[in-house]
Design an enzyme around this catalytic site. Sequence first.
Site, mmCIF file in Angstrom:
data_model
loop_
_atom_site.group_PDB
_atom_site.id
_atom_site.type_symbol
_atom_site.label_atom_id
_atom_site.label_comp_id
_atom_site.label_asym_id
_atom_site.label_seq_id
_atom_site.Cartn_x
_atom_site.Cartn_y
_atom_site.Cartn_z
ATOM 1 N N ARG A 87 0.867 -1.183 0.000
ATOM 2 C CA ARG A 87 0.000 0.000 0.000
ATOM 3 C C ARG A 87 0.907 1.237 0.000
ATOM 4 O O ARG A 87 1.904 1.265 0.722
ATOM 5 C CB ARG A 87 -0.930 0.030 1.229
ATOM 6 C CG ARG A 87 -1.945 -1.096 1.266
ATOM 7 C CD ARG A 87 -2.908 -0.941 2.446
ATOM 8 N NE ARG A 87 -3.894 0.133 2.219
ATOM 9 C CZ ARG A 87 -4.709 0.609 3.161
ATOM 10 N NH1 ARG A 87 -4.611 0.163 4.398
ATOM 11 N NH2 ARG A 87 -5.584 1.546 2.881
ATOM 12 N N ASP A 235 -2.089 9.210 7.845
ATOM 13 C CA ASP A 235 -1.283 8.182 7.176
ATOM 14 C C ASP A 235 0.045 8.726 6.699
ATOM 15 O O ASP A 235 0.999 7.966 6.523
ATOM 16 C CB ASP A 235 -2.082 7.581 6.011
ATOM 17 C CG ASP A 235 -3.248 6.770 6.533
ATOM 18 O OD1 ASP A 235 -4.297 7.364 6.838
ATOM 19 O OD2 ASP A 235 -3.081 5.538 6.672
HETATM 20 C C1 LIG Z 1 -3.618 5.667 13.154
HETATM 21 S S1 LIG Z 1 -3.529 5.753 11.457
HETATM 22 C C2 LIG Z 1 -5.124 5.262 10.998
HETATM 23 C C3 LIG Z 1 -5.467 5.722 9.627
HETATM 24 O O1 LIG Z 1 -5.383 4.636 8.675
HETATM 25 C C4 LIG Z 1 -6.664 4.478 8.100
HETATM 26 O O2 LIG Z 1 -6.630 4.054 6.773
HETATM 27 P P1 LIG Z 1 -6.832 2.477 6.430
HETATM 28 O O3 LIG Z 1 -7.934 1.974 7.326
HETATM 29 O O4 LIG Z 1 -7.187 2.479 4.957
HETATM 30 O O5 LIG Z 1 -5.493 1.829 6.696
HETATM 31 C C5 LIG Z 1 -7.255 5.862 8.199
HETATM 32 O O6 LIG Z 1 -6.687 6.747 7.264
HETATM 33 C C6 LIG Z 1 -6.880 6.204 9.604
HETATM 34 O O7 LIG Z 1 -6.980 7.540 9.977
#
Ligand SMILES: CSC[C@H]1O[C@H](OP(=O)(O)O)[C@H](O)[C@@H]1O
Length: 345
Positions: A87, A235
């Site tokens: 990713r 992120d």
């Molecule tokens: C503590 S970082 C969490 C952050 O990651 C999530 O994305 P994903 O679920 O696609 O990995 C989302 O952006 C969150 O804020």
Amino acid sequence: MDTMRWQDDHLLLLDQTKLPLTEEYIECWDHIILCDAIKKLKVRGAPAIGAAAAFGVALAALNYTGEDRDEFAADVKKAIADLGKTRPTAVNLFWALRRMEAILEDIRTYSVKEQQERLVAEAKAIFDEDRAMNEQMGQYGLELIPESAGILTHCNAGALATAGFGTALGVIRAAHQAGKEISVFADETRPLLQGARLTAWELMQDGIPVTLITDSMAAYVMKQKLVDLVIVGADRITANGDVANKIGTYGVALAAKAHGIPFYVAAPVSTFDLSLESGLQIPIEERDTEEVRRVGDSITAPPGVPVYNPAFDVTPAELVTAFITDRGVFRPPYLETLRAMAETK
Ligand SMILES: CSC[C@H]1O[C@H](OP(=O)(O)O)[C@H](O)[C@@H]1O
């Protein structure tokens, strides 16, 4: 509930796609399983992705059965490359992989067995440090949370997105544990519903008052003066303070600005990428269009309808009231303060 548990020679990984209905752990014996889990969001959240990838590198190291240092290093570097392709947006993935690769620089000094032990130790350190950073962040964030505050959050930046305790939800947890009687509005967060499936579940597990809302309700809830502050995770954060976070965060930040509501971003130092000057340089992951045409197994759109599915957006620094980090709370101007933050140990 742990996001993941290291078991000496393999990793138990909580399959987050099964939540909130079942808590199911995957036995991970090699890095390929970890690559698949990261791609399919069985493990997700920037710090959790970094920690999982680090354990993936440790598994690749343990799976090497020879004694040739160069062959060992090549195997481990291949695993690092594989994990780095999973990713693109969460910088914690690449930060963790760089830390693991740095262990290999002493390849001549140590035997293969010693290197295997060092790589496992580094992965465990990344995991343990993340949890400690989140708890520290929670304490720093307390000063920003008024008594009985209504807090809106987006996606899941909780224990499930980290090695434990959470970033945005870590500050919320700390406020709850400090007796501040806060309550939370959780955006469901289409299309994969991390807010509905994960944040609502986490907060209910902790007895923290939570109300689930649709993403389209956020502005209206703010207009009704039910929200005193917004706090989200991140992120990737660039040197000027631009923030990549789950799609929809930018809209929440705009609504918060329009209603004069503070918009906070909670993130450990491992989420800051000061090599990038601005959010324009952040790679934004685009995911499978089927994620938008369905909710779970239910088809909710005409088969084949064109879909645009960026998994993240970028909130400009001018919409961020302050960053809550494991090094303290940082306010504008960010270019100088964030560089100073990154240099503190
Ligand atoms: C503590 S970082 C969490 C952050 O990651 C999530 O994305 P994903 O679920 O696609 O990995 C989302 O952006 C969150 O804020």
